[in-house]
Design a protein around this motif. Structure first.
Motif, PDB file in Angstrom:
ATOM      1  N   UNK A 180       0.836  -1.210   0.000  1.00 12.82           N
ATOM      2  CA  UNK A 180       0.000   0.000   0.000  1.00 12.82           C
ATOM      3  C   UNK A 180       0.863   1.250   0.000  1.00 12.82           C
ATOM      4  N   UNK A 181       1.888   1.277   0.844  1.00 10.55           N
ATOM      5  CA  UNK A 181       2.786   2.436   0.897  1.00 10.55           C
ATOM      6  C   UNK A 181       3.507   2.660  -0.436  1.00 10.55           C
ATOM      7  N   UNK A 182       3.733   1.585  -1.180  1.00  5.13           N
ATOM      8  CA  UNK A 182       4.420   1.685  -2.476  1.00  5.13           C
ATOM      9  C   UNK A 182       3.464   2.016  -3.615  1.00  5.13           C
ATOM     10  N   UNK A 183       2.175   2.151  -3.301  1.00  7.14           N
ATOM     11  CA  UNK A 183       1.206   2.517  -4.328  1.00  7.14           C
ATOM     12  C   UNK A 183       0.642   1.357  -5.119  1.00  7.14           C
ATOM     13  N   UNK A 184       0.835   0.131  -4.643  1.00  8.07           N
ATOM     14  CA  UNK A 184       0.299  -1.045  -5.322  1.00  8.07           C
ATOM     15  C   UNK A 184      -1.215  -1.103  -5.071  1.00  8.07           C
ATOM     16  N   UNK A 185      -1.970  -1.470  -6.102  1.00  6.57           N
ATOM     17  CA  UNK A 185      -3.404  -1.710  -5.968  1.00  6.57           C
ATOM     18  C   UNK A 185      -3.550  -3.092  -5.332  1.00  6.57           C
ATOM     19  N   UNK A 186      -3.651  -3.127  -4.009  1.00  6.42           N
ATOM     20  CA  UNK A 186      -3.591  -4.384  -3.273  1.00  6.42           C
ATOM     21  C   UNK A 186      -4.796  -4.535  -2.365  1.00  6.42           C
ATOM     22  N   UNK A 187      -5.250  -5.781  -2.226  1.00  2.00           N
ATOM     23  CA  UNK A 187      -6.341  -6.117  -1.314  1.00  2.00           C
ATOM     24  C   UNK A 187      -5.871  -7.265  -0.429  1.00  2.00           C
ATOM     25  N   UNK A 188      -6.553  -7.453   0.684  1.00  2.00           N
ATOM     26  CA  UNK A 188      -6.169  -8.461   1.675  1.00  2.00           C
ATOM     27  C   UNK A 188      -7.408  -9.204   2.144  1.00  2.00           C
ATOM     28  N   UNK A 189      -7.315 -10.520   2.183  1.00  2.00           N
ATOM     29  CA  UNK A 189      -8.377 -11.350   2.739  1.00  2.00           C
ATOM     30  C   UNK A 189      -7.750 -12.324   3.716  1.00  2.00           C
ATOM     31  N   UNK A 190      -8.361 -12.444   4.879  1.00  2.00           N
ATOM     32  CA  UNK A 190      -7.927 -13.433   5.865  1.00  2.00           C
ATOM     33  C   UNK A 190      -8.999 -14.498   5.974  1.00  2.00           C
ATOM     34  N   UNK A 191      -8.589 -15.754   5.918  1.00  2.00           N
ATOM     35  CA  UNK A 191      -9.530 -16.872   5.984  1.00  2.00           C
ATOM     36  C   UNK A 191      -9.166 -17.767   7.159  1.00  2.00           C
ATOM     37  N   UNK A 192     -10.152 -18.437   7.700  1.00  3.11           N
ATOM     38  CA  UNK A 192      -9.955 -19.346   8.836  1.00  3.11           C
ATOM     39  C   UNK A 192      -9.432 -20.687   8.332  1.00  3.11           C
ATOM     40  N   UNK A 193      -8.227 -20.653   7.737  1.00  5.73           N
ATOM     41  CA  UNK A 193      -7.644 -21.837   7.122  1.00  5.73           C
ATOM     42  C   UNK A 193      -6.177 -21.963   7.494  1.00  5.73           C
ATOM     43  N   UNK A 194      -5.593 -23.105   7.174  1.00  6.80           N
ATOM     44  CA  UNK A 194      -4.178 -23.341   7.374  1.00  6.80           C
ATOM     45  C   UNK A 194      -3.400 -23.139   6.083  1.00  6.80           C
TER      46      UNK A 194
END
Length: 93
Positions: free
Chosen positions: A56-70
């Motif tokens: 994000x700080x570098x200006x990348x179009x980025x998204x984040x998802x956290x899942x209840x997985x291993x």
């Protein structure tokens, strides 16, 4: 010590700084989506989150998802939740 192991593995005293290239991703204009497994014992969700913040700080179009997985569920397991996420992100293709 770490320097010796790093030299053997990477040929340098320290591992490569992958985040140094994140600006290149921003220049490409591609969207990046990071997925973290809450129960991943190999790559912690905190580590994925640090990369997300750096992108994000570098200006990348980025998204984040956290899942209840291993780790294997997220990376190679073909877990139904991961497949559905990828399908949704690709617009149902």
């Amino acid at each position: 010590g770490w320097k010796k192991l790093n030299r053997r593995h990477y040929g340098a005293d320290a591992p490569p700084d992958v985040s140094a290239g994140y600006g290149n991703l921003a220049d490409l204009g591609v969207r990046v989506h990071l997925v973290a497994g809450a129960y991943d014992g190999v790559i912690s969700k905190e580590n994925i989150r640090r990369h997300y913040d750096c992108m994000q700080r570098c200006g990348v179009d980025v998204a984040y998802t956290e899942m209840e997985l291993g780790h294997l569920d997220v990376c190679v397991g073909g877990h139904e939740d991961v497949v559905q996420l990828v399908d949704r992100l690709l617009g149902g293709r």
